[in-house]
Design an enzyme around this catalytic site. Structure first.
Site, PDB file in Angstrom:
ATOM      1  N   GLY A 270       0.806  -1.211   0.000  1.00  0.00           N
ATOM      2  CA  GLY A 270       0.000   0.000   0.000  1.00  0.00           C
ATOM      3  C   GLY A 270       0.838   1.259   0.000  1.00  0.00           C
ATOM      4  N   THR A 271       1.961   1.224   0.688  1.00  0.00           N
ATOM      5  CA  THR A 271       2.841   2.399   0.722  1.00  0.00           C
ATOM      6  C   THR A 271       3.350   2.730  -0.677  1.00  0.00           C
ATOM      7  OG1 THR A 271       3.543   2.151   3.030  1.00  0.00           O
ATOM      8  CG2 THR A 271       5.094   3.214   1.529  1.00  0.00           C
TER       9      THR A 271
ATOM     10  N   CYS B 183       1.975   1.122  11.058  1.00  0.00           N
ATOM     11  CA  CYS B 183       3.236   1.746  10.627  1.00  0.00           C
ATOM     12  C   CYS B 183       3.758   2.767  11.623  1.00  0.00           C
ATOM     13  CB  CYS B 183       3.050   2.408   9.268  1.00  0.00           C
ATOM     14  SG  CYS B 183       2.613   1.243   7.980  1.00  0.00           S
TER      15      CYS B 183
END
Length: 394
Positions: free
Chosen positions: A70-71, A324
């Site tokens: 996703g990052t 995160c």
């Protein structure tokens, strides 16, 4: 064990694993080498996965770009759009509770003269649509507002945000990592130009994610090399993981209405049980507009990390902050930092020392919810007895 940290990653569906295994043993050809059968098998498997992911969000298959996480998808969306502007438009709008993978890539652009407007959120986590309208300028290149926040669970009015952006002619990106595979998503209804999703959040493997790019949206590649993924992302594809993501998307498309309804039932049980447990427990996020199976809260005078560790000792695995940014990695108390999301929604830092997020999955059971409701009172009582702040206030 009660695994309630699914927003950080779900257990892969066994059907996904079965689908992946042959591409780790027998079908190991490179998709770019599609001139012989071994490579062609991998090429066709990647294309099939692309169709399955596209079907999950109402997109065309050529609008799906596979990434690693996703990052990476969020970085490609934000940096890719701005780089294609060639400095002609140097204004970006985000909410103040966006994920770090949206906020941090903008730092280098700010050093180059770009302006970032961070929309404030209400105490329920929602942005004000009138604030968005006022913030859009002729030089606004991008608006990025997420679907659902992984820490407090709030789901934004993305359809209305997309409509405003479309009327103003501004590119709109949605970070949907925390909601895809659990909520119905139609990129056309949402009026978005870019949308990020990650396999690990809907029972697929880690190492596979995707960015939806609407046809005609100009996005620069961040990697230089071959022409894989239509030139947006060079490098050999992670075929097994992509195949797994495709299968996870297929399953989600067919079954999400069943398991999401069950997750909502269980999370309501958990929410109601917590609400009746302590008068100094405070829920975070919007009470109705929430990610399915998401319950988040903080308890006055009790550190989220301490609560997290005691829960883990009892076999209950949850999160404090997003995966995160969890303060569990802090080395000492001075290293603990207030969650920017909690600060943004106005949680008082003098009596709040961290939050807890329980995120359920299709595998969560009534017994796991019961275990939390049985164990939590004793843990909180013990931590209150150890808390000087609590004892001063009582």
């Amino acid at each position: 064990m009660a695994f309630l940290d699914n927003v950080a990653g779900t257990k892969p569906d066994s059907r996904v694993v079965d689908k992946m295994l042959p591409f780790l043993t027998e079908h190991y050809g490179n998709p770019s080498a599609h001139f012989y059968p071994l490579g062609r098998e991998s090429f066709e498997a990647v294309q099939e996965a692309r169709k399955q992911v596209a079907a999950l969000i109402g997109a065309e298959e050529e609008e799906i770009i596979f990434t690693s996480c996703g990052t990476e998808s969020n970085n490609l969306a934000v940096k890719g759009v701005l780089k294609r502007q060639d400095g002609k438009k140097k204004h970006v709008i985000i909410s103040e509770i966006e994920h770090f993978s949206v906020q941090n890539p903008l730092i280098s652009f700010m050093n180059d003269g770009y302006e970032i407007t961070k929309l404030k959120v209400a105490d329920n986590g929602l942005i004000n649509l009138e604030d968005l309208k006022k913030a859009i300028r002729p030089d606004t290149a991008l608006v990025s507002v997420m679907l659902g926040n992984p820490e407090i669970g709030t789901v934004q009015f993305n359809e209305e945000i997309g409509r405003i952006c479309k009327e103003k002619g501004v590119i709109y990106h949605i970070d949907a990592v925390a909601g895809a595979g659990h909520m119905e998503i139609d990129v056309n209804r949402l009026n978005c130009d870019l949308l990020s999703l990650a396999s690990q959040n809907f029972y697929g493997p880690r190492g596979a994610a995707a960015l939806y790019i609407r046809k005609g949206t100009k996005v620069a590649s961040l990697m230089q090399g071959g022409h894989q993924e239509f030139g947006y992302r060079s490098g050999s594809e992670n075929v097994a993981a992509i195949v797994g993501m495709g299968e996870a998307a297929r399953i989600a498309k067919e079954e999400m209405h069943i398991y999401s309804a069950e997750m909502k039932r269980l999370s309501k049980r958990l929410w109601d049980g917590l609400a009746n447990m302590f008068d100094f427990l405070h829920f975070t996020g919007h009470p109705e507009r929430r990610l399915p199976g998401h319950v988040s809260f903080w308890i006055e005078f009790i550190e989220g990390e301490s609560l997290l560790m005691w829960l883990a000792l009892k076999g209950i695995y949850a999160a404090s902050g997003s995966a995160c940014s969890s303060n569990i990695l802090a080395e000492d108390e001075e290293d603990l930092q207030a969650s920017p999301v909690l600060t943004a929604v106005g949680v008082p830092s003098d009596i709040c020392a961290g939050s807890i997020t329980f995120s359920l999955s299709r595998y969560t059971t009534d017994e796991e919810v019961d275990k939390v409701l049985e164990e939590l009172p004793g843990i909180v009582k013990r931590l209150c007895e150890m808390s000087p702040a609590y004892n001063r206030g009582n």
